[in-house]
Enzyme design. Structure first.
Site, short mmCIF file in Angstrom:
data_model
loop_
_atom_site.label_atom_id
_atom_site.label_comp_id
_atom_site.label_asym_id
_atom_site.label_seq_id
_atom_site.Cartn_x
_atom_site.Cartn_y
_atom_site.Cartn_z
N LYS A 56 8.10 39.26 42.82
CA LYS A 56 9.37 39.40 42.09
C LYS A 56 10.55 39.25 43.04
O LYS A 56 11.55 38.61 42.70
CB LYS A 56 9.40 40.78 41.41
N ASP B 252 11.32 42.84 27.88
CA ASP B 252 11.03 41.43 28.20
C ASP B 252 10.99 40.56 26.95
O ASP B 252 11.19 39.35 27.03
CB ASP B 252 9.69 41.32 28.93
N PHE C 298 14.22 46.76 40.40
CA PHE C 298 13.16 47.75 40.32
C PHE C 298 11.91 47.10 39.73
O PHE C 298 12.01 46.16 38.93
CB PHE C 298 13.58 48.93 39.45
N ASN D 33 11.00 51.41 25.24
CA ASN D 33 10.04 51.91 26.22
C ASN D 33 10.38 53.36 26.56
O ASN D 33 11.30 53.94 25.99
CB ASN D 33 10.03 51.02 27.47
N LYS E 19 15.02 47.21 5.37
CA LYS E 19 13.85 47.89 5.91
C LYS E 19 12.58 47.14 5.51
O LYS E 19 12.39 46.79 4.34
CB LYS E 19 13.80 49.33 5.38
N LYS F 142 12.97 35.95 42.31
CA LYS F 142 14.30 36.21 41.73
C LYS F 142 15.40 36.25 42.78
O LYS F 142 16.56 36.52 42.45
CB LYS F 142 14.25 37.50 40.91
#
Length: 409
Positions: free
Chosen positions: A337, A278, A323, A209, A288, A341
């Site tokens: 969240k 995730d 976060f 990301n 490859k 959690k």
């Protein structure tokens, strides 16, 4: 950040003396009172006028300067100092301070100073590696002085090796670590995660990301400056680890999970700022993957949920902060969240908000706790980091933290 602090810089007769001018300028920009003392030999490399222009203070060289009346200046300055750094520190001056010799303004003031003392050795490689110099440096350490390891590289004498004074930016960080913040987190153990993870598809490609790690690194740096013992578990980023922080580099979500869970039980505070994948490829190719004429799909599987594991395995009194990066329904998703959690705080931000998101030096966050929601203004990530830590420290006090980072069961 250094307003009201007095920094004494000792400059000795080495070619690296010119670098100390940049250091003095950086300190002045942080509103420090910078006092410079030069040896007579140092004036052959850079003039006292340079430092006087940068600091607005008289640069001292002569112990018996008659312009200083009614006080013994070296004693008075030693009392005012909050930190004393000699940069560059030549082999000759290191030998003097190691054995208490005081024959000029610099060494007499250094000997009289009881505040933190730092030496930045700079000299020819053979001089630095000489057993006599190494013994002198060890003596300095034994007496409580901090010795900053020199860099290796091409030296002014033409040699290549150890003995190069670190850049002013690094010396500045040592001073900031010592003086920039009150040590309200002294004794606290803090684990911070930062950066992205990379999930391999094959030996060439991976899924990742846009996280740069800037927010997590800012939190780690702020906690270290406030006196905490900081462990930074970081994915692959192009950032240098903050001074005073133990860096644990990882690559994948599995690697981060392993590193965090192994260290979690010993922490007073865990701040999960990393952007952990995730999902990861179910199968990783050993060769490859070659392109074909048709479409291609990659089967994905869930990665371990680190924050959920921490919430389920937290120790008594431990604070957990996660976060949440969202593009819609920021408050609803982030509060869900928090509850799911079992953490104490969620730091939420919206990727679409100007000044927030990946790669920026600023952030706009909302702090979500069981007691409510607080939106912070646009500020730098360093400022945001301190705001987060201040709120968490207040929560720690409410949870029964005692001095020295210990927790009440």
């Amino acid at each position: 950040m250094l307003k009201g602090k007095t920094v004494v810089l000792g400059v000795t007769g080495g070619i690296a003396a010119y670098k100390t001018a940049s250091l003095a300028s950086m300190l002045v920009k942080q509103h420090a009172d910078v006092q410079v003392i030069m040896t007579e030999h140092a004036t052959n490399f850079i003039t006292p006028v340079t430092f006087e222009t940068l600091t607005g203070n008289k640069c001292m060289v002569d112990t018996f300067d008659r312009n200083f009346q009614f006080q013994v200046e070296h004693v008075a300055l030693a009392r005012r100092a909050d930190i004393f750094m000699i940069a560059p520190a030549t082999a000759n001056v290191i030998a003097k301070v190691a054995h208490g010799l005081a024959d000029d303004m610099l060494t007499t003031t250094f000997l009289a100073c009881k505040k933190p003392k730092y030496l930045a050795p700079a000299m020819n490689t053979q001089m630095y590696e000489n057993p006599i110099t190494q013994d002198n440096l060890e003596t300095c350490r034994r007496y409580g002085m901090h010795v900053i390891a020199p860099d290796s590289g091409y030296l002014a004498c033409g040699d290549t090796g150890a003995g190069k004074m670190p850049e002013p930016e690094e010396l500045f960080e040592y001073i900031m670590l010592e003086l920039a913040c009150e040590k309200d987190m002294a004794g606290k153990r803090v684990l911070v995660t930062a950066g992205p993870t990379r999930e391999a598809i094959d030996p060439v490609r991976y899924i990742t990301n846009h996280s740069t790690g800037k927010m997590g690194y800012a939190i780690a740096r702020a906690a270290a400056r406030r006196g905490a013992r900081v462990t930074l578990v970081s994915g692959p980023v192009e950032l240098k680890a903050p001074l005073g922080v133990e860096l644990v580099p990882v690559t994948s979500a599995a690697g981060m999970f392993q590193a965090v869970t192994a260290a979690a039980a010993d922490q007073d505070m865990i701040i999960k700022a990393a952007a952990v994948a995730d999902y990861r490829p179910s199968h990783v190719g050993t060769e490859k993957t070659k392109k074909t004429d048709g479409a291609m799909s990659i089967e994905l599987e869930r990665t371990d949920d680190i924050l959920a594991w921490l919430g389920a395995h937290r120790t008594p009194g431990q604070l957990l902060c996660g976060f949440s990066m969202e593009t819609q329904n920021l408050l609803e998703n982030s509060r869900a969240k928090l509850e799911k959690k079992h953490v104490d705080m969620i730091v939420a931000n919206n990727l679409k908000t100007a000044g927030a998101g990946f790669g920026t030096d600023t952030n706009v966050v909302t702090l979500i706790t069981g007691d409510g929601t607080e939106k912070l203004a646009l500020m730098t990530k360093d400022e945001t980091a301190h705001e987060i830590l201040t709120r968490l420290m207040a929560m720690g006090a409410d949870a029964g933290w005692t001095g020295g980072g210990e927790k009440l069961s």
